[in-house]
Design a protein around this motif. Structure first.
Motif, PDB file in Angstrom:
ATOM      1  N   ARG A 159      42.654 -12.211 -64.006  1.00 28.58           N
ATOM      2  CA  ARG A 159      41.901 -11.171 -63.299  1.00 28.58           C
ATOM      3  C   ARG A 159      40.397 -11.283 -63.562  1.00 28.58           C
ATOM      4  O   ARG A 159      39.592 -11.052 -62.659  1.00 28.58           O
ATOM      5  CB  ARG A 159      42.388  -9.791 -63.728  1.00 28.58           C
ATOM      6  N   THR A 199      39.126 -13.994 -61.349  1.00 30.55           N
ATOM      7  CA  THR A 199      39.123 -13.563 -59.949  1.00 30.55           C
ATOM      8  C   THR A 199      37.988 -12.583 -59.667  1.00 30.55           C
ATOM      9  O   THR A 199      37.286 -12.697 -58.649  1.00 30.55           O
ATOM     10  CB  THR A 199      40.471 -12.905 -59.596  1.00 30.55           C
ATOM     11  N   ILE A 200      37.789 -11.624 -60.561  1.00 31.92           N
ATOM     12  CA  ILE A 200      36.734 -10.622 -60.365  1.00 31.92           C
ATOM     13  C   ILE A 200      35.358 -11.258 -60.468  1.00 31.92           C
ATOM     14  O   ILE A 200      34.432 -10.914 -59.717  1.00 31.92           O
ATOM     15  CB  ILE A 200      36.902  -9.483 -61.369  1.00 31.92           C
ATOM     16  N   ALA A 222      34.708 -12.849 -57.243  1.00 31.54           N
ATOM     17  CA  ALA A 222      34.491 -11.867 -56.174  1.00 31.54           C
ATOM     18  C   ALA A 222      33.119 -11.218 -56.239  1.00 31.54           C
ATOM     19  O   ALA A 222      32.620 -10.709 -55.232  1.00 31.54           O
ATOM     20  CB  ALA A 222      35.564 -10.787 -56.239  1.00 31.54           C
ATOM     21  N   LEU A 265      42.059  -7.534 -55.481  1.00 36.53           N
ATOM     22  CA  LEU A 265      41.344  -7.358 -56.746  1.00 36.53           C
ATOM     23  C   LEU A 265      42.194  -6.617 -57.774  1.00 36.53           C
ATOM     24  O   LEU A 265      42.114  -6.888 -58.973  1.00 36.53           O
ATOM     25  CB  LEU A 265      40.037  -6.601 -56.516  1.00 36.53           C
ATOM     26  N   VAL A 309      36.492  -3.889 -61.430  1.00 34.94           N
ATOM     27  CA  VAL A 309      36.911  -3.770 -60.035  1.00 34.94           C
ATOM     28  C   VAL A 309      36.120  -2.676 -59.327  1.00 34.94           C
ATOM     29  O   VAL A 309      35.690  -2.846 -58.175  1.00 34.94           O
ATOM     30  CB  VAL A 309      38.424  -3.485 -59.944  1.00 34.94           C
TER      31      VAL A 309
END
Length: 228
Positions: A55, A58-59, A62, A129, A206
């Motif tokens: 995560r 990924t964040i 993003a 997300l 997030v």
């Protein structure tokens, strides 16, 4: 009656001998003595670490949309370069870019339709997300309970061993059974606390990305409402 027996036994324990024995035990030895309940705790700890690392990556990806992105989009839309704006959105693999790309592709449609299209893409991006965050929260709550369950099972085993002991109960037998049983509680709390801290950290990250997406969306809608 049981409390009286325990009090009588523990008063005869040589505390110095027990402490020296515990000092000689390594952390790994204690973990192995935790029993079979350490297996699900180990699985939960591996899952928590995997989810957290995945995560975070990924964040981070993003949130890499540069600050100049919306400025470039604004300039291209004002010039009527819709195809150039789409190409620019394709260059940035981020939720914000995909939302703006959807809005750019809908230019010419009613403003309400554009807002709905962007909102639908945003919901999908937020879902991506937040993937597996609920699982991490579940781990943070279930790990301590599994640890406590392991302790209860260990205490039951210890009292069964005491009940089957003929004659006087060995203080070593009692102390080993108790501290071995408590290992699972400590391990469960350790995994649960780390998972809880990781979950809250990821939720905060997030939320920052979502706020950035909302700000960019509002900026784009305002751009479309400006008089030409």
């Amino acid at each position: 009656m049981i409390l009286a027996i325990l009090a009588q036994i523990t008063t005869s324990v040589d505390t110095s001998g027990v402490s020296e024995e515990l000092k000689s035990e390594s952390v790994l030895d204690l973990l192995f003595k935790g029993g079979f309940m350490m297996i699900p705790l180990l699985i939960l700890s591996i899952a928590a670490v995997y989810i957290f690392v995945e995560r975070v990556l990924t964040i981070n990806k993003a949130s890499k949309t540069p600050e100049a992105f919306m400025g470039k989009i604004r300039g291209m839309v004002e010039k009527g370069d819709i195809s150039g704006a789409k190409v620019l959105c394709h260059e940035y693999d981020s939720p914000t870019a995909r939302m703006i790309e959807k809005g750019v592709s809908r230019i010419g449609s009613p403003l309400k339709n554009i807002e709905v299209s962007i909102e639908n893409v945003g919901k999908i991006e937020i879902f991506k997300l937040e993937k597996n965050l609920s699982l991490l929260a579940t781990i943070s709550g279930s790990a301590p309970m599994l640890g406590f369950l392991g302790t209860v099972i260990g205490m039951i085993d210890a009292f069964i061993a005491i009940a089957n002991e003929e004659g006087s109960v060995s203080p070593k037998l009692l102390s080993e059974g108790i501290y071995t049983a408590m290992v699972t509680t400590a391990a469960g709390l350790f995994v649960g606390i780390l998972a809880y801290l990781g979950y809250n950290y990821l939720v905060t990250r997030v939320q920052k990305v979502v706020h950035k997406m909302e700000y960019s969306t509002v900026d784009f809608i305002d751009l479309l409402q400006e008089p030409r």
